[in-house]
Design an enzyme around this catalytic site. Structure first.
Site, PDB file in Angstrom:
ATOM      1  N   HIS C  55       0.819  -1.203   0.000  1.00 54.11           N
ATOM      2  CA  HIS C  55       0.000   0.000   0.000  1.00 54.11           C
ATOM      3  C   HIS C  55       0.863   1.268   0.000  1.00 54.11           C
ATOM      4  CE1 HIS C  55      -3.372   2.571   0.869  1.00 54.11           C
ATOM      5  NE2 HIS C  55      -2.772   3.030   1.955  1.00 54.11           N
ATOM      6  N   HIS C 104     -10.488   3.341  -0.892  1.00 53.71           N
ATOM      7  CA  HIS C 104     -10.623   2.878   0.493  1.00 53.71           C
ATOM      8  C   HIS C 104     -11.502   1.640   0.488  1.00 53.71           C
ATOM      9  CE1 HIS C 104     -10.130   4.484   4.828  1.00 53.71           C
ATOM     10  NE2 HIS C 104      -8.975   4.166   4.318  1.00 53.71           N
TER      11      HIS C 104
END
Ligand SMILES: Nc1ncnc2c1ncn2[C@@H]1O[C@H](COP(=O)(O)OP(=O)(O)O)[C@@H](O)[C@H]1O
Ligand SMILES: [Mg+2]
Lengths: 81, 222, 743, 81
Positions: C55, C104
């Site tokens: 990430h 998200h």
């Protein structure tokens, strides 16, 4: 350290759309126990040491002035445990 | 003509309200919630938004801001005061007008172009409209359902203090389709939909909202 | 185990460390040791593990993403390029605009409301960090089948979260996407885009320059949020005294963020910061190491000064916490008093936690003991880089052979039932059930929002300058051909801006894919990036930033490759924009662009359970000519309305146009089935007055774009050849779907 | 007729923005008793007759499934009065 709990509920005559939504969702999920549901707020107030009578009286005032709106809500104050 | 626009932490539509005042020909003066100071304004707008995050109850925390003290005194003395959306909620929490604003019946935030009818054009904020004029302005809130007891409702109806009503389907469960009410004297008005978002067809559904702001300018000339 | 210090790490080189539990590979752990010349302390290990995660480090995607830089067109319009929190584009008149889209996805599946809400919060802080005032948000969303029970859990929560956070910040929502597909059932996609505006001179960067300058942490207090997943293990391993399980879910406080925005803008306006960074993924680990490596590298931080919401947090946890609504600024000592004063005005907690040094190491102490001593670049930028194996998956050739032949309407009755079906199918139905939960009016500058082709906001009230943004992804095409799919999404987003008359300027993207460890997925990803980079080069548009989200899969089944492409454009005078629909009868309707048989990957094929075939090939030269035509036509006030054709083809575009202002149309077309349902790219419906038809023909001729008259406006029905569908009927079909599904 | 009360509170480690807002508003109004405030929900469920053990068990299930979000909240069930 103790917890004073203030429960605030809409007055019975005031429409409670949240409670109503819960009441109608329950049977859809197979729960048939409820004849009515009302939804309110619960405040847990932490105080240092054992709450004194003066403190509780102050909490009553705060509950009336800030935590609830007397036009539409009722409240109760109590010490938990 | 100076019209104050109050900013609380979390206020959102203050710039829109100030723009609307300018469009109407007035001078907008920024007022800060933490200053107990009205800076010599002739009228005040409590704009929309989520002051203090709308936590606890909408308007419940702002209502105790320092600016409210001189403001309440001035409004009791007859100064025009308009609360839009969150501002309406502050007025109700401050008990400057009766009743309360609660969760929309459908439990959603709703943003829509709403038709309302101006039922009382004798207030400081509605005199530019004709009686029963129907206008379209945005409605946008999560807690816009006006509630009060039967007695209060009767009083509001009887005294003509329901200044605007929703037309058509009830958008949020408000009693008697109430979109806005005034105090007895008609200088304090609480309004759920947003006239400041309807002052220019480019950015809003039309220009129907401008009348609220021109009204107060006229009221002050009188 | 007590506090692990640098001294202990040197003294006890062989203490076993839970690097694997933290997600580090043995060779990654080995290279940390090599960088440091010793074993890392547990705090250093925490920092490296979060910063070297997929990430934060883009370790699987980096080798591909660099094409965006290498192939990029040289343009002066790009004031800040990829690498900073968000790219910044010059839009003229001294204004700069920044925009970015981020995902998200995983948090929103676990806790839809908070996941989506904090997604909005995170992207808004990215934009704020550049020095810009956030002015609008958008939310491209993907869900499992509309009627799946879990979609009924996930969708309302996500929508309420996007609205709950964005509305409270006072940011108008000006657009987004809602697409349903079974591959998203266990992996909904929540992408959030934010646009911000500033003056050129206000641009801020994440750099900690100037020895002696102070490091200030401001905003919310730090709690145990987001130390979840792999890190739950970590907090157990690190023996914190706190709750056994740290919450994997972050809860947002939009009110604190709203105040943080106003406070920061006031601080920027007085020019009180040297550098600034928001705290997002990897929290303080990321902010401190990125700020330090943006400068000379030297920085000292006293971690015990960080204000905590949960006093039981260990130093490792403080470094990893992803508590929301925090920012980190570098402030000159002479300006710190004023900085803290503004924070106090807004009731924002602010604390000096360290200072910039003239060294080259980031040194972090806890109660006086040195617990981190690292070259910050090695944490922030020199993470591992993988050249993951990639291979074209077998399905590609198989699906290419499939014959895509859904039934096509020919009779009047069939045309009517087709139109009603298209109007009401969840992917094309009216989305007001969702968009009415978003404030589109706040700030008073929204020119276009749903259901327009693009969102448009005014950025200067005096000159009427404005920007438009559109996001698009066509995952069906990307599935069939990821290279073409990316180009087609780019073209569509650009076209969606041009229909309003705005000139495309810059690109952002959010690439949502399955596991990079699957060579097939990795191939989809590589092809997508190659397609997007080639497309941007050809169209002369720089990629200013973006986001990669991997591991979107349920078991071994990956989501459809979903590259969400955002294009930003500028329009000199928003008052002249071309609207998407018409209010008057008697206008002539034309189709710009030719229609071929493109049913593969179309919504009509999807409705009939057909997923295969061959995706269209993007003709970007033609797209650019079309865009030029649309912008030129807008400048000369040629169009009364213009609306893009995409998913759902001409059928849904006509439906949207006639329902917008309740003015019908009469359409005459050959081969109605293909004409209505094919999704050939590069097409736009325009409405002009009869007086302007010649001008339109000339303009189309000049740009070599096929033009065909398809009908005229008026009436209270949509008439297509001999089929008549009343607007009321059409409206009911279009609007009842979401109400029926979600209440 | 009896009332079953379900109290739903955010887990202690989860940020409670509402409680925080109340906690910082109290001292501004001169109330200094609270060291912490948490705000939760209170459901009042009306049932016919005395609640049975089976009913209470059902309420527990409903509290877990519908009234609370176990990812971030805890709940308690009890009969009032
Ligand atoms: N999640 C969302 N949030 C805000 N707006 C949305 C969302 N989904 C769709 N919209 C808006 O609804 C309109 C129609 O959506 P869509 O049919 O997907 O557009 P297009 O075909 O142009 O891509 C557009 O204006 C789009 O921006
Ligand atoms: Mg479009």
């Amino acid at each position: 350290m103790a917890t004073i709990v203030v429960d605030v509920m809409l007055k019975p005559e005031i429409l409670d759309p949240q409670g109503k939504a819960v009441a109608s969702a329950l049977p859809r999920l197979g729960f048939t126990f409820a004849t009515d549901v009302r939804q309110g707020k619960r405040f847990e107030i932490t105080v240092d040491g054992e709450p004194t009578a003066a403190q509780l009286a102050e909490v009553e005032v705060a509950a009336e002035k800030l935590l609830s709106n007397p036009v539409i809500e009722n409240f109760t104050v109590r010490v938990e445990k | 003509m100076k019209i104050g626009v109050v900013t609380f932490p979390g206020t959102l539509d203050d710039r829109d309200a100030a723009r609307a005042v300018r469009y109407a020909g007035g001078e907008a003066v920024a007022l800060w919630h933490d200053d107990a100071e009205l800076k010599g304004v002739d009228a005040v707008i409590l704009p929309g938004g989520f002051s203090y995050g709308d936590y606890l109850r909408c308007g419940a925390i702002s209502r105790f801001s320092p600016v409210m003290e001189p403001l309440i005194a001035a409004a009791m003395g007859g100064m025009p005061l308009l609360g839009i959306c969150n501002g309406f909620q502050v007025l109700a929490e401050a008990h400057l007008i009766p009743g309360a604003l609660t969760r929309n019946q459908h439990l959603h935030f709703l943003c829509t172009d709403q038709k309302i009818r101006i039922e009382n054009n004798n207030t400081a904020w509605t005199n530019s409209y004709t009686k029963d004029q129907e206008i379209v302005i945005p409605l946008k809130n999560g807690e816009g359902s006006y509630q009060c007891d039967d007695e209060t409702l009767k009083m509001l109806e009887g005294e003509g203090r329901i200044i605007a009503r929703y037309v058509g389907e009830n958008p949020n469960g408000s009693r008697n389709l109430i979109a806005g009410i005034s105090n007895e004297r008609g200088n304090i008005v609480g309004l759920m939909p947003h006239p400041e978002h309807a002052i220019d067809a480019l950015t809003g559904p039309g220009v129907d909202g401008l009348g609220f702001f021109t009204s107060v300018l006229k009221a002050m000339v009188k | 185990m007590s506090l692990d210090t640098v001294a202990k790490a040197k003294a006890n080189p062989d203490t076993p460390q839970p690097f694997a539990e933290l997600g580090l590979k043995p060779d990654e752990y080995a290279s940390i040791k090599e960088i440091l010349g010793r074993r890392p302390t547990s705090s250093e290990l925490a920092m490296y593990s979060v910063m070297w995660s997929e990430h934060c480090s883009y370790k699987s995607s980096k080798v591909h993403l660099k094409q965006f830089g290498e192939k990029a067109v040289k343009t002066d319009a790009l004031l800040v390029g990829i690498g900073e929190n968000a790219g910044v584009v010059d839009v003229g008149q001294g204004y700069a605009v920044t925009f970015k889209v981020e995902s998200h996805n995983h948090p929103s599946f676990i806790e839809p409301y908070q996941g989506a809400a904090t997604g909005v919060g995170g992207i808004v802080r990215d934009i704020l960090t550049m020095g810009a005032r956030p002015i609008a948000v958008m939310d491209p969303l993907r869900f499992g089948p509309a009627d799946a029970p879990d979609t009924r859990r996930v969708l309302p929560g996500i929508v309420a979260g996007v609205g709950g956070y964005g509305n409270c910040l006072g940011l108008p929502n000006i657009g987004g996407e809602v697409v349903f597909d079974e591959t998203y059932l266990g992996n909904p996609l929540v992408n959030a885009l934010c646009v911000g505006v500033m003056k050129h001179s206000d641009i801020k960067l994440a750099k900690a320059a100037g020895a002696g300058n102070l490091v200030v942490l401001y905003g919310a207090k730090t709690g145990g949020d987001g130390i979840g997943g792999v890190s739950v293990l970590a907090s157990e391993t690190f023996e914190s005294k706190g709750p056994a399980k740290r919450p994997a879910v972050q809860v947002g406080d939009p009110f604190v963020e709203k105040v943080l925005i106003e406070c920061s803008l006031e601080i920027f306006a007085e020019d009180l910061v040297v550098g600034i960074q928001d705290l997002g993924g990897a929290g303080l680990s990321c902010a401190t190491s990125e700020l330090a490596s943006g400068g000379s590298g030297g920085m000292k931080v006293q971690l015990d000064k960080v204000p905590l919401r949960d006093p039981s947090l260990s130093p490792e946890e403080i470094l990893m916490s992803e508590s929301q609504e925090r920012m980190c600024a570098i402030v000159e000592p002479s300006k710190i008093d004023r900085f803290l004063e503004i924070c106090k005005k807004w009731d924002v907690t602010s604390t000096v936690i360290g200072e910039v040094t003239d060294g080259t190491h980031l040194e972090i102490t806890f109660n006086g003991e040195l617990i981190v001593d690292v070259p910050p670049r090695t944490v922030a930028h020199d993470g591992p880089v993988y050249n993951r194996p990639l291979a074209q998956p077998d399905y590609i050739n198989q699906v290419a052979k499939e014959v895509i032949n859904p039934p096509l309407p020919t009779t009047a009755a069939e045309i009517k039932s087709t139109m009603l079906k298209v109007a009401g199918t969840p992917n094309l139905a009216d989305k007001s059930w969702i968009t009415d939960q978003y404030d589109r009016y706040v700030q008073g500058n929204t020119i276009q929002s749903q259901p327009d082709d693009s969102g448009m906001v005014r950025i200067d009230e005096k000159t009427h300058l404005g920007v438009a943004v559109a996001t698009d992804a066509n995952a069906n095409w990307s599935y069939l051909n990821p290279y073409e799919g990316a180009k087609l999404a780019l073209a569509e987003a650009a076209r969606n801006i041009a229909t309003a008359g705005a000139k495309p300027l810059a690109v952002t993207n959010c690439l949502n894919f399955g596991s990079p460890e699957d060579p097939g997925v990795m191939w989809q990803f590589a092809e997508t990036v190659r397609g997007l980079a080639d497309g941007c080069l050809e169209m002369g548009l720089p990629v200013t930033g973006g986001n990669v989200s991997f591991y979107n899969q349920t078991g071994t089944v990956a989501i459809l490759p979903t590259p969400v492409i955002g294009v930003l454009g500028v329009i000199d005078d928003v008052r002249t924009r071309t609207p998407m629909s018409f209010k008057d009868a008697g206008l002539e309707l034309f189709l710009l662009g030719a229609t071929d048989e493109n049913l593969s990957g179309s919504e009509w094929a999807y409705i009939h359970g057909m997923r295969g075939g061959i995706a269209p090939t993007a003709d970007l030269q033609r797209e650019m000519r079309l865009i030029e035509l649309l912008v030129a036509g807008n400048k000369s006030a040629l169009f009364t309305a213009a609306h893009d054709l995409s998913q759902g083809g001409l059928a849904i575009s006509l439906i949207e146009m006639v329902l917008r202002h309740n003015v019908g149309a009469t359409i005459a077309i050959d081969k109605p089935g293909i004409s209505l349902l094919s999704e050939t790219p590069g097409r736009v419906v325009v409405a002009v007055t009869s007086a302007k038809v010649d001008e339109l023909e000339n303009l189309a001729g000049k740009h070599s774009i096929p033009l065909s008259k398809i009908g005229a406006t008026g009436g209270d029905s949509l008439v297509i050849n001999d089929a008549t569908i009343s607007l009321d009927e059409l409206r009911t079909a279009h609007t009842e779907t979401f109400k029926k599904l979600f209440g």
